[in-house]
Write a protein that holds these residues in place. Structure first.
Motif, PDB file in Angstrom:
ATOM      1  N   UNK A  12     -29.679   4.568  41.972  1.00  0.00           N
ATOM      2  CA  UNK A  12     -28.532   5.432  41.689  1.00  0.00           C
ATOM      3  C   UNK A  12     -28.019   5.098  40.295  1.00  0.00           C
ATOM      4  N   UNK A  13     -27.896   6.112  39.464  1.00  0.00           N
ATOM      5  CA  UNK A  13     -27.312   5.989  38.129  1.00  0.00           C
ATOM      6  C   UNK A  13     -26.135   6.945  38.053  1.00  0.00           C
ATOM      7  N   UNK A  14     -24.945   6.383  37.969  1.00  0.00           N
ATOM      8  CA  UNK A  14     -23.726   7.182  37.974  1.00  0.00           C
ATOM      9  C   UNK A  14     -23.110   7.171  36.578  1.00  0.00           C
ATOM     10  N   UNK A  15     -23.221   8.287  35.872  1.00  0.00           N
ATOM     11  CA  UNK A  15     -22.691   8.363  34.523  1.00  0.00           C
ATOM     12  C   UNK A  15     -21.171   8.317  34.531  1.00  0.00           C
ATOM     13  N   UNK A  16     -20.611   7.837  33.425  1.00  0.00           N
ATOM     14  CA  UNK A  16     -19.151   7.752  33.322  1.00  0.00           C
ATOM     15  C   UNK A  16     -18.511   9.136  33.297  1.00  0.00           C
ATOM     16  N   UNK A  17     -19.107  10.033  32.560  1.00  0.00           N
ATOM     17  CA  UNK A  17     -18.575  11.392  32.444  1.00  0.00           C
ATOM     18  C   UNK A  17     -19.733  12.367  32.554  1.00  0.00           C
ATOM     19  N   UNK A  18     -20.277  12.502  33.735  1.00  0.00           N
ATOM     20  CA  UNK A  18     -21.413  13.399  33.843  1.00  0.00           C
ATOM     21  C   UNK A  18     -22.096  13.305  35.184  1.00  0.00           C
ATOM     22  N   UNK A  19     -23.421  13.300  35.143  1.00  0.00           N
ATOM     23  CA  UNK A  19     -24.218  13.464  36.342  1.00  0.00           C
ATOM     24  C   UNK A  19     -24.368  12.176  37.148  1.00  0.00           C
ATOM     25  N   UNK A  20     -24.772  12.375  38.388  1.00  0.00           N
ATOM     26  CA  UNK A  20     -25.208  11.286  39.261  1.00  0.00           C
ATOM     27  C   UNK A  20     -26.683  11.507  39.537  1.00  0.00           C
ATOM     28  N   UNK A  21     -27.504  10.508  39.208  1.00  0.00           N
ATOM     29  CA  UNK A  21     -28.942  10.563  39.456  1.00  0.00           C
ATOM     30  C   UNK A  21     -29.256   9.729  40.696  1.00  0.00           C
TER      31      UNK A  21
END
Length: 257
Positions: free
Chosen positions: A224-233
């Motif tokens: 899981x990669x959760x961007x600060x201001x954007x998408x969640x992968x």
């Protein structure tokens, strides 16, 4: 889930970076990660035996993950509820992380030993019903969790944390790099292994980051990669008994406001 390593607020792009392996008996029926039909905002795998999950997220940034606490001497004969209901209950609710864990603390004896991580877009909390303290807010940095308390220095935990710290230091964080972190099947030397009461042969079998045996092993790896201001992968890679990849789920979703 039996191994999770994560970086919280330690990368300029990603607020949260998580890599986790789910270790389970191969004959336990499971659905791969998808959006749940009865709760469409939840993205998670599903345990078909008891209906819960081991790890999941929502588009709003709510995340929950559970691992078992390994100590046969403390195991319950008949726990009232499955531990998989713990992340499922958080993901399908809207209660803040701290409040969810504080309410759970009052019902801790209804479950066999567990570690639970819950998060929202602002904070991440941890709780174990095998620790005398209540819920704790996790501080920024790199953390690891297996089948003991958060950051217990088991070899698979310390080496996973070192690996993630190296990726952060060298600016090499990517889904494939994190899946590589999770894929190492090498056992650790006996003198480094914990004594959890299951015997040295089973400690050896359970020691690698990626576990492989005929009846029990790593069923899936999740990044899981959760961007600060954007998408969640979200990426989940599922495996057969022989470590052969049988399915990969890849979903990128915009953060819900």
């Amino acid at each position: 889930m039996c191994l999770a390593v994560f970086g919280l607020d330690c990368h300029p792009r990603y607020r949260l970076i998580m890599a986790a392996n789910r270790d389970e008996y191969h004959d336990r029926p499971t659905l791969p990660a998808t959006f749940w039909g009865d709760c469409p905002h939840v993205l998670a795998g599903r345990d078909l035996l008891c209906g819960g999950t081991w790890l999941g997220i929502t588009a709003s940034g709510r995340l929950a993950a559970v691992t078992n606490f390994r100590n046969p001497a403390l195991a319950m004969d008949m726990p009232r509820f499955s531990r998989g209901t713990l992340p499922a209950g958080y993901l399908t609710d809207a209660v803040p992380p701290q409040a969810y864990l504080e309410a759970l603390h009052e019902k801790r004896d209804d479950y066999d030993g567990f570690n639970l991580i819950v998060a929202d877009a602002e904070q991440l909390w941890y709780y174990s019903n095998r620790e005398s303290t209540g819920p704790v807010r996790v501080t920024p940095g790199v953390h690891g969790l297996s089948n003991h308390l958060l950051d217990t220095p088991w070899p698979k935990v310390t080496t996973s944390k070192d690996y993630l710290e190296g990726l952060l230091r060298d600016d090499r964080v990517s889904p494939e790099a994190l899946l590589e972190l999770l894929s190492d099947p090498a056992p650790f030397p006996d003198h480094l292994l914990p004594d959890t009461g299951v015997g040295i042969e089973r400690e050896r079998m359970l020691s690698p980051r990626f576990i492989s045996s005929d009846s029990y092993g790593t069923r899936c790896s999740t990044v899981i990669l959760m961007e600060r201001e954007g998408d969640i992968c979200f990426i989940e890679r599922s495996y057969a008994r022989n470590r052969r990849v049988i399915q990969t789920v890849e979903i990128t979703m915009p953060r819900a406001k």
